[in-house]
Design a protein around this motif. Structure first.
Motif, PDB file in Angstrom:
ATOM      1  N   TRP A 143     -20.381  24.261  51.751  1.00 39.02           N
ATOM      2  CA  TRP A 143     -19.854  24.795  50.498  1.00 39.02           C
ATOM      3  C   TRP A 143     -20.923  25.493  49.670  1.00 39.02           C
ATOM      4  O   TRP A 143     -20.626  26.388  48.883  1.00 39.02           O
ATOM      5  CB  TRP A 143     -19.151  23.692  49.705  1.00 39.02           C
ATOM      6  N   THR A 144     -22.187  25.111  49.829  1.00 41.17           N
ATOM      7  CA  THR A 144     -23.270  25.867  49.192  1.00 41.17           C
ATOM      8  C   THR A 144     -23.324  27.269  49.779  1.00 41.17           C
ATOM      9  O   THR A 144     -23.453  28.270  49.055  1.00 41.17           O
ATOM     10  CB  THR A 144     -24.621  25.158  49.392  1.00 41.17           C
ATOM     11  N   ASP A 145     -23.198  27.355  51.103  1.00 43.76           N
ATOM     12  CA  ASP A 145     -23.190  28.657  51.771  1.00 43.76           C
ATOM     13  C   ASP A 145     -21.971  29.471  51.334  1.00 43.76           C
ATOM     14  O   ASP A 145     -22.067  30.684  51.104  1.00 43.76           O
ATOM     15  CB  ASP A 145     -23.173  28.440  53.291  1.00 43.76           C
ATOM     16  N   TYR A 146     -20.831  28.820  51.197  1.00 44.20           N
ATOM     17  CA  TYR A 146     -19.598  29.481  50.743  1.00 44.20           C
ATOM     18  C   TYR A 146     -19.810  30.087  49.361  1.00 44.20           C
ATOM     19  O   TYR A 146     -19.437  31.230  49.102  1.00 44.20           O
ATOM     20  CB  TYR A 146     -18.475  28.440  50.714  1.00 44.20           C
ATOM     21  N   LEU A 147     -20.429  29.316  48.470  1.00 49.87           N
ATOM     22  CA  LEU A 147     -20.694  29.761  47.104  1.00 49.87           C
ATOM     23  C   LEU A 147     -21.630  30.974  47.097  1.00 49.87           C
ATOM     24  O   LEU A 147     -21.392  31.964  46.408  1.00 49.87           O
ATOM     25  CB  LEU A 147     -21.304  28.603  46.308  1.00 49.87           C
TER      26      LEU A 147
END
Length: 318
Positions: free
Chosen positions: A74-78
């Protein structure tokens, strides 16, 4: 996932991890806490319950409700949101982004600072892509910060991914295949406070760990671990969250860059509802002193627009 890796994974991860309850149980528990707390001066119970229902309506919101933080995926998604989804409003599966999801990714001051921080960090790291370089990321997450670098004309290099989260390491391995870099990458499941590397890394990139650790001494010890992994002349690229004005009257935030309404909604979501884990704020002066105390020199800060989530570049003396 083998059982030993899973247990190791769950014991020490600071950034995320739920209580082994269903999303329905999580939502009910949070709603009951909010109802029992009652209306607050800046937000009613009804408004918070409405926002919980909106968060439960998209995958990122569900993850935040259950985990109170971001994992590698989810960090990568953000971070990657700013390159495509921001303009299309549609995710990779063809799902239209919800309005609250767009707010979190497009207007929320912290995610915006995180996106800018990533751009600055990659630019710095790219300068150290050279023959013989050993570049590491910790916690590596899916490790796109290293995998997306331009390695044109450089043949002899190593990439090292270190993370406690076994599932995230598996996702990073898949991404390395997508980038055609599998043969150049090594992955290690290790605790950042007891690293096995000594005088080995040309550069270490570390984002999203110190913001979950409130103890200054432990963060200084973390920087000492980083220092030991680097070769003489090696570079640390890390980041930290500066305290907001309501936490520190001497806050370094540039409030001219922040919409007050966006800030207010952000506070309700992340603090009143989610009770997020990443609340370990530090000033640039504290961070500089911590890095100097373990031996780093040539310390440089690179700021996002709102001065919320700067990166800091430091050198281990030759």
């Amino acid at each position: 996932m083998n059982k030993q890796s899973q247990e190791f994974n769950e014991q020490r991860i600071l950034s995320h991890g739920n209580q082994n309850e269903t999303i329905e149980q999580t939502i009910e528990r949070i709603k009951q806490r909010i109802i029992q707390t009652g209306d607050k001066p800046h937000v009613t119970v009804a408004r918070q319950l409405e926002l919980i229902n909106q968060l439960a309506d998209f995958p990122l919101g569900q993850f935040l409700l259950q985990n109170r933080g971001f994992n590698g995926y989810w960090t990568d998604y953000l971070i990657e949101h700013q390159y495509k989804r921001r303009f299309t409003g549609i995710d990779a599966e063809g799902r239209s982004l919800r309005e609250l999801e767009k707010f979190i990714l497009d207007k929320n001051p912290l995610p915006l600072a995180t996106q800018q921080k990533h751009i600055h960090s990659v630019k710095v790291i790219q300068n150290y892509v050279q023959e013989g370089a050993v570049l590491a990321s910790l916690p590596c997450g899916v490790m796109r910060d290293l995998l997306k670098l331009n390695f044109t004309g450089v043949d002899n290099f190593r990439l090292v991914g270190i993370d406690l989260d076994f599932q995230t390491l598996e996702q990073a391995k898949k991404l390395a295949v997508e980038y055609g870099l599998s043969e150049k990458v090594e992955f290690y499941q290790e605790d950042a406070w007891s690293l096995s590397f000594k005088d080995e890394l040309t550069l270490l990139s570390s984002n999203g760990l110190n913001i979950y650790e409130p103890d200054d001494q432990k963060v200084t010890e973390l920087y000492r671990q980083f220092f030991q992994t680097l070769i003489p002349g090696g570079i640390l690229v890390t980041s930290f969250l500066t305290p907001p004005p309501n936490v520190d009257p001497n806050s370094e935030w540039d409030m001219n860059q922040i919409n007050p309404e966006d800030m207010s909604l952000s506070k309700i979501i992340f603090f009143d509802i989610l009770d997020i884990k990443f609340t370990a704020f530090r000033s640039s002066s504290t961070t500089k002193l911590q890095l100097q105390n373990v031996g780093f020199d040539k310390i440089e800060f690179i700021w996002d627009n709102a001065r919320i989530f700067p990166i800091v570049v430091a050198r281990k003396p030759k």
